[in-house]
Design a protein around this motif. Structure first.
Motif, PDB file in Angstrom:
ATOM      1  N   THR A 301     -24.094  58.830  38.608  1.00 22.06           N
ATOM      2  CA  THR A 301     -22.939  58.474  39.435  1.00 22.06           C
ATOM      3  C   THR A 301     -21.730  58.184  38.562  1.00 22.06           C
ATOM      4  OG1 THR A 301     -24.413  57.507  41.090  1.00 22.06           O
ATOM      5  CG2 THR A 301     -22.108  56.871  41.186  1.00 22.06           C
ATOM      6  N   SER A 302     -21.981  57.497  37.441  1.00 24.40           N
ATOM      7  CA  SER A 302     -20.889  57.196  36.523  1.00 24.40           C
ATOM      8  C   SER A 302     -20.283  58.471  35.960  1.00 24.40           C
ATOM      9  CB  SER A 302     -21.410  56.310  35.386  1.00 24.40           C
ATOM     10  OG  SER A 302     -20.392  56.035  34.458  1.00 24.40           O
ATOM     11  N   LEU A 303     -21.138  59.452  35.610  1.00 24.11           N
ATOM     12  CA  LEU A 303     -20.632  60.734  35.107  1.00 24.11           C
ATOM     13  C   LEU A 303     -19.861  61.475  36.191  1.00 24.11           C
ATOM     14  CD1 LEU A 303     -23.737  61.944  33.053  1.00 24.11           C
ATOM     15  CD2 LEU A 303     -21.570  61.077  32.153  1.00 24.11           C
ATOM     16  N   LEU A 304     -20.386  61.432  37.405  1.00 35.46           N
ATOM     17  CA  LEU A 304     -19.752  62.147  38.513  1.00 35.46           C
ATOM     18  C   LEU A 304     -18.367  61.579  38.813  1.00 35.46           C
ATOM     19  CD1 LEU A 304     -20.081  64.339  40.665  1.00 35.46           C
ATOM     20  CD2 LEU A 304     -21.217  62.645  42.134  1.00 35.46           C
ATOM     21  N   ARG A 305     -18.196  60.257  38.661  1.00 38.00           N
ATOM     22  CA  ARG A 305     -16.894  59.641  38.935  1.00 38.00           C
ATOM     23  C   ARG A 305     -15.810  60.158  37.988  1.00 38.00           C
ATOM     24  NH1 ARG A 305     -16.241  54.619  37.803  1.00 38.00           N
ATOM     25  NH2 ARG A 305     -14.755  53.980  39.424  1.00 38.00           N
ATOM     26  N   ASN A 306     -16.218  60.599  36.811  1.00 38.31           N
ATOM     27  CA  ASN A 306     -15.242  61.059  35.825  1.00 38.31           C
ATOM     28  C   ASN A 306     -14.905  62.548  35.959  1.00 38.31           C
ATOM     29  OD1 ASN A 306     -15.019  58.528  34.586  1.00 38.31           O
ATOM     30  ND2 ASN A 306     -16.870  58.887  33.376  1.00 38.31           N
ATOM     31  N   THR A 307     -15.499  63.229  36.958  1.00 42.75           N
ATOM     32  CA  THR A 307     -15.167  64.636  37.208  1.00 42.75           C
ATOM     33  C   THR A 307     -14.020  64.705  38.211  1.00 42.75           C
ATOM     34  OG1 THR A 307     -16.798  64.820  38.982  1.00 42.75           O
ATOM     35  CG2 THR A 307     -17.557  65.316  36.749  1.00 42.75           C
ATOM     36  N   LYS A 308     -13.537  65.920  38.435  1.00 40.69           N
ATOM     37  CA  LYS A 308     -12.421  66.109  39.364  1.00 40.69           C
ATOM     38  C   LYS A 308     -12.931  66.033  40.793  1.00 40.69           C
ATOM     39  CE  LYS A 308      -8.466  69.117  40.202  1.00 40.69           C
ATOM     40  NZ  LYS A 308      -7.779  70.388  39.846  1.00 40.69           N
ATOM     41  N   LEU A 309     -12.541  64.970  41.509  1.00 43.44           N
ATOM     42  CA  LEU A 309     -12.998  64.739  42.882  1.00 43.44           C
ATOM     43  C   LEU A 309     -11.799  64.527  43.785  1.00 43.44           C
ATOM     44  CD1 LEU A 309     -15.796  62.111  42.075  1.00 43.44           C
ATOM     45  CD2 LEU A 309     -16.165  64.536  42.560  1.00 43.44           C
ATOM     46  N   ASP A 310     -11.966  64.979  45.053  1.00 39.04           N
ATOM     47  CA  ASP A 310     -10.896  64.657  45.989  1.00 39.04           C
ATOM     48  C   ASP A 310     -11.104  63.235  46.508  1.00 39.04           C
ATOM     49  OD1 ASP A 310     -12.778  64.640  48.072  1.00 39.04           O
ATOM     50  OD2 ASP A 310     -12.487  66.781  48.474  1.00 39.04           O
ATOM     51  N   GLU A 311     -10.213  62.785  47.341  1.00 45.10           N
ATOM     52  CA  GLU A 311     -10.236  61.392  47.795  1.00 45.10           C
ATOM     53  C   GLU A 311     -11.518  61.037  48.516  1.00 45.10           C
ATOM     54  OE1 GLU A 311      -7.606  58.428  50.667  1.00 45.10           O
ATOM     55  OE2 GLU A 311      -6.737  60.330  49.975  1.00 45.10           O
ATOM     56  N   GLN A 313     -14.497  62.604  48.311  1.00 40.90           N
ATOM     57  CA  GLN A 313     -15.638  62.663  47.389  1.00 40.90           C
ATOM     58  C   GLN A 313     -15.699  61.412  46.512  1.00 40.90           C
ATOM     59  OE1 GLN A 313     -14.529  66.355  45.558  1.00 40.90           O
ATOM     60  NE2 GLN A 313     -16.051  67.553  46.718  1.00 40.90           N
ATOM     61  N   PHE A 314     -14.527  60.985  45.997  1.00 40.56           N
ATOM     62  CA  PHE A 314     -14.505  59.788  45.163  1.00 40.56           C
ATOM     63  C   PHE A 314     -14.969  58.569  45.950  1.00 40.56           C
ATOM     64  CE2 PHE A 314     -12.581  56.061  43.251  1.00 40.56           C
ATOM     65  CZ  PHE A 314     -12.871  56.242  41.905  1.00 40.56           C
ATOM     66  N   ASP A 315     -14.572  58.499  47.229  1.00 37.10           N
ATOM     67  CA  ASP A 315     -14.990  57.383  48.083  1.00 37.10           C
ATOM     68  C   ASP A 315     -16.494  57.373  48.265  1.00 37.10           C
ATOM     69  OD1 ASP A 315     -14.444  55.136  49.816  1.00 37.10           O
ATOM     70  OD2 ASP A 315     -14.970  56.474  51.467  1.00 37.10           O
ATOM     71  N   PHE A 316     -17.086  58.593  48.455  1.00 36.98           N
ATOM     72  CA  PHE A 316     -18.541  58.681  48.620  1.00 36.98           C
ATOM     73  C   PHE A 316     -19.250  58.237  47.334  1.00 36.98           C
ATOM     74  CE2 PHE A 316     -17.791  62.369  51.800  1.00 36.98           C
ATOM     75  CZ  PHE A 316     -17.489  61.448  52.786  1.00 36.98           C
ATOM     76  N   VAL A 317     -18.753  58.728  46.181  1.00 36.30           N
ATOM     77  CA  VAL A 317     -19.376  58.380  44.901  1.00 36.30           C
ATOM     78  C   VAL A 317     -19.269  56.877  44.637  1.00 36.30           C
ATOM     79  CG1 VAL A 317     -19.208  58.678  42.389  1.00 36.30           C
ATOM     80  CG2 VAL A 317     -19.029  60.664  43.900  1.00 36.30           C
ATOM     81  N   GLU A 318     -18.093  56.316  44.963  1.00 41.14           N
ATOM     82  CA  GLU A 318     -17.908  54.877  44.755  1.00 41.14           C
ATOM     83  C   GLU A 318     -18.855  54.076  45.629  1.00 41.14           C
ATOM     84  OE1 GLU A 318     -16.032  51.640  42.799  1.00 41.14           O
ATOM     85  OE2 GLU A 318     -16.259  53.789  42.401  1.00 41.14           O
ATOM     86  N   SER A 319     -19.115  54.549  46.844  1.00 40.11           N
ATOM     87  CA  SER A 319     -20.067  53.876  47.743  1.00 40.11           C
ATOM     88  C   SER A 319     -21.473  53.923  47.165  1.00 40.11           C
ATOM     89  CB  SER A 319     -20.041  54.522  49.123  1.00 40.11           C
ATOM     90  OG  SER A 319     -18.771  54.387  49.716  1.00 40.11           O
ATOM     91  N   ILE A 320     -21.841  55.091  46.582  1.00 40.31           N
ATOM     92  CA  ILE A 320     -23.163  55.204  45.939  1.00 40.31           C
ATOM     93  C   ILE A 320     -23.261  54.221  44.774  1.00 40.31           C
ATOM     94  CG2 ILE A 320     -24.674  56.737  44.615  1.00 40.31           C
ATOM     95  CD1 ILE A 320     -23.483  59.070  46.233  1.00 40.31           C
TER      96      ILE A 320
END
Length: 791
Positions: A301-311, A313-320
């Motif tokens: 999840t930490s790695l995924l947060r540093n990739t290019k995400l739209d708003e 997607q970032f919200d979903f990753v942050e929730s995870i």
């Protein structure tokens, strides 16, 4: 008295007896007319404290006037004063005609008085013995134990009533042969008669001939257990053996029952312990099994947060991420609980700085506090040691749990964490921590649930606050292992304070918070502090006063601005978030009104300077984040006030054409350390405070370097190859004597014996590894002043 009258041929014998201080009885022994009356107590005053017979004649002027009337008509009088034990009496022997008191008669009178006193003593002894005999017999007859006495002469023996019932013979004085036969018959009925016979022979062969708690057991017709005691009795005139028999049948049954219950309890305890161990091992295994994939989830999840995400997607990753962190926290609590329950949790012992516990906790939880606009504050009493020895990780876990709970249950206000010293014994300190919030409070009928495993104050399905209910239970167990206790004080709607004590060690060389030492640059300086939080004002004022400064505090920006017009201040400390005028507005007003005459320091509760007001950042000479870190606050004040002094002195230095150099530039430093990583650490730490150093790897190289050039300070590692720090110090002190450099030990040893070894070798001071910038800087500043004085 009749014999006394006949022997003396007297006409009358009179007795005056003093009953008490106010009563004197009068007896004429040969006349019933005035017998048994009372007279004035003053009549006996002339005879009080007299011990010998007194002689009077009617014609003598020596007769006291107080009794002349009483004894009128008599020609001669003999007085026997008797003041013996509790008796105060006077016998008057009177003659109607003149009587000659020659020497023979006086000798006879003295003998009579002696015999009277002897008779009184014998009577008193006789009646006392009779009273004692009656009392003794009454006691022995009424005690519940059976008592038997044998005289060593073999002629007398005696038993009381309970013994007569036990032995089947009459009580009182009995013939020894009768009593012996009864005792033998009683032994013969006992189930353990062989053991009784054996023990009896042992008793009579021993020197003491004494035994207690000797059990005689009978089962026919009913169970009876007697405890028997045998004791020799010796007095001046008589000796013998005293036997006591006491029925302890009920105690024997209770004891047997208790033994059986203990056996059952031990068996059940063992089963429960095995079940507990199995449960704890299962929890530990499951926690470890779950943690492995959880680490993968969090890492990816930490790695995924540093990739290019739209708003979205970032919200979903942050929730995870948030959910994974929460789940991992629960797993960690379960793992800790299982370790404690299975007895596998061991505390570590290493040195650490107490203030870092709170500061690191606040850094970890500051985001949660900022979301609620809560002030995180802390205060450490001056007598608390700065550095202690214990388990920093577990202590921080306790503080994180308590502060986290305080933030969770507080919607507005502040969280205050404080540490104070309860008492100190040698190197052992009992410290009391408290975490106080202004939250919802805890009802009294719910407090019993606080420290219970898997229990919550609000366990309903509609509860607002989640959690496992393990945090406080784990904290309580950890505190118990640190030889302390935890308790809570709370009022609904007002707030809650959790308090706990622990015991920690500290080296005697470690300074207390009182000794963030006075610096000349701070003593007497005037500080203006503006903050709408009263607790924060109190903390800042206390810190400043501990360092020799004078602080004036104000709750509003306008009050502080007005104060600047009435008094000169060396520095002003302003909080950012305040009602009406915030900290930046206050700074603007100060600059508009008073110019740049005073350095301004901003305390920011928001964690940084506001983005929309960056153009105003130049108003402040320093910006510090809340929570206030005491060491950084101290360092900032020292630097800013020292800068002011240097600026003031700079023109004079330029006029003299000299180079403006600081004391740090003038001090040469040698570091002796064999570990390459540690060499880099201390080199960078010294560089951060504007110092350079030479580095060597052992004691031999230290001595070689000192031959090439002089060093003011040597930071000396203790354990090094070829020649260690202790031997190197002894050698350099021998060679250079009073011209030796200051030697400061660097060692991982944190106990009193390590300190003694270093000082005994000639080292001047002591640094415990691991140390940080603050510790090294404080140590350097301390010795800097002494080196400056010497030079």
């Amino acid at each position: 008295m009749g014999n006394l009258k006949e022997l003396t041929e007297a006409d009358q014998v009179i007795l005056l007896k003093q009953e008490d201080e106010l009563t004197v009885s009068f007896f004429k022994l040969y006349s019933s007319k005035e017998e048994g009356t009372y007279v004035d107590p003053s009549l006996i005053v002339p005879f009080v404290d007299k011990q010998d017979p007194l002689y009077f004649k009617h014609t003598d002027s020596q007769i006291p006037s107080s009794i002349q009337e009483l004894l009128s008509g008599y020609a001669a009088i003999l007085v026997f004063p008797i003041q013996l034990m509790e008796i105060r009496s006077y016998i008057f022997v009177a003659w109607n005609k003149d009587f000659e008191f020659n020497e023979d008669f006086k000798e006879f009178a003295a003998a009579c008085l002696a015999k009277i006193k002897e008779t009184i003593k014998l009577s008193h002894t006789y009646y006392a013995l009779e009273e004692l005999k009656v009392s003794f017999n009454a006691i022995l007859q009424t005690v519940p134990q059976s008592m038997v006495f044998f005289d060593d002469t073999g002629k007398n023996s005696w038993i009381n009533k309970p013994a007569s019932k036990l032995l089947g013979i009459d009580d009182g004085n009995v013939h020894p042969s009768v009593l012996s036969a009864a005792m033998q018959q009683l032994r013969a009925k006992a189930d353990n008669k062989e053991e009784i016979l054996k023990r009896g022979l042992e008793i009579f062969k021993s020197d003491e001939k004494k035994i207690s708690n000797w059990r005689w057991l009978f089962t026919d017709p009913d169970l009876v257990v007697l405890t028997v005691c045998c004791t020799p009795t010796i007095s001046e005139h008589i000796s013998g053996m005293l036997w006591t028999f006491e029925d302890i049948t009920q105690e024997y049954l209770h004891e047997a029952n208790l033994k059986e219950l203990n056996i059952q309890l031990a068996e059940k305890s063992q089963i429960a312990e095995e079940q507990n161990l199995a449960k704890s091992e299962f929890l530990a295994n499951m926690s470890h099994e779950i943690r492995t994939p959880m680490n993968g989830v969090i890492g990816m999840t930490s790695l995924l947060r540093n990739t290019k995400l739209d708003e979205h997607q970032f919200d979903f990753v942050e929730s995870i991420r948030i959910s994974a962190d929460a789940l991992l926290e629960i797993i960690n609590q379960i793992l800790d609980f299982s370790k404690i329950e299975s007895g596998k949790l061991e505390l570590e012992e290493h040195p650490f700085f107490l203030h870092k516990i709170i500061e690191e906790t606040y850094e970890l939880l500051s985001f949660n506090a900022q979301e609620k606009d809560l002030d995180l504050l802390y205060m450490i009493d001056p007598d608390v040691p700065t550095e202690v020895i214990g388990d920093m990780t577990r202590l921080r876990q306790i503080v994180v749990n308590l502060v986290g709970n305080a933030i969770k249950f507080t919607d507005q206000g502040e969280i205050l964490t404080s540490i104070k010293l309860n008492h100190k014994k040698g190197t052992k300190y009992e410290l009391e921590f408290s975490v106080k919030d202004s939250g919802i409070g805890i009802p009294k009928d719910k407090m019993h649930k606080l420290f219970t495993s898997f229990s919550q104050v609000d366990s309903s399905t509609t509860r607002r606050y989640g959690g496992t209910g393990l945090g406080l239970a784990i904290s309580a167990k950890l505190i118990e292992k640190m030889i302390g206790r935890i308790w809570v004080e709370s009022e609904v709607g007002v707030g809650t304070t959790f308090k706990f004590t622990i015991q920690l060690s500290a080296n005697n060389t470690v300074k207390t918070y009182k000794a963030l030492t006075y610096q000349q640059e701070l003593i007497g300086k005037q500080v203006l502090i503006i903050d709408d939080n009263l607790t924060n004002l109190r903390i800042l004022k206390t810190h400043c006063e501990q360092w020799g400064m004078h602080a004036d505090v104000f709750e509003s920006g306008m009050d502080g601005i007005l104060a600047l017009g009435k008094k000169s201040y060396d520095i002003a400390v302003i909080d950012l978030l305040m009602p009406q005028l915030d900290g930046i507005d206050v700074a603007k007003r100060i600059r508009e009104i008073y110019g740049k005459a005073i350095p301004l320091v901003l305390f920011s509760s928001a964690g940084s300077f506001p983005e929309d007001r960056k153009e105003d950042k130049h108003l402040f000479t320093a910006i510090l984040d809340k929570p206030i870190k005491q060491a950084y606050f101290y360092k900032m004040l020292l630097e800013k006030l020292a800068v002011v002094e240097i600026k003031d002195k700079k023109p004079a230095a330029e006029a003299l054409g000299t180079r403006s150099a600081t004391i740090k530039d003038q001090i040469s430093i040698l570091v002796a350390e064999d570990n390459a990583i540690n060499q880099k650490i201390i080199m960078h730490l010294l560089k951060n405070i504007g110092l350079s150093c030479d580095i060597v790897s052992n004691g031999i190289e230290v001595l070689t370097s000192l031959q090439r050039q002089h060093y003011d300070v040597v930071f000396m590692d203790v354990q090094m190859p070829e020649m260690d720090g202790l031997e190197a110090t002894r050698e350099l002190k021998r060679i250079y004597g009073k011209y030796s450099p200051v030697v400061i030990a660097m060692t991982a040893g944190a106990y009193e014996m390590d300190k003694k070894d270093c000082l005994a070798a000639g080292m001047d001071d002591y640094l415990t590894k691991p140390f940080d910038f603050d510790t090294l800087n404080a140590k350097f500043n301390f010795w800097k002043a002494k080196i400056k004085k010497v030079s």
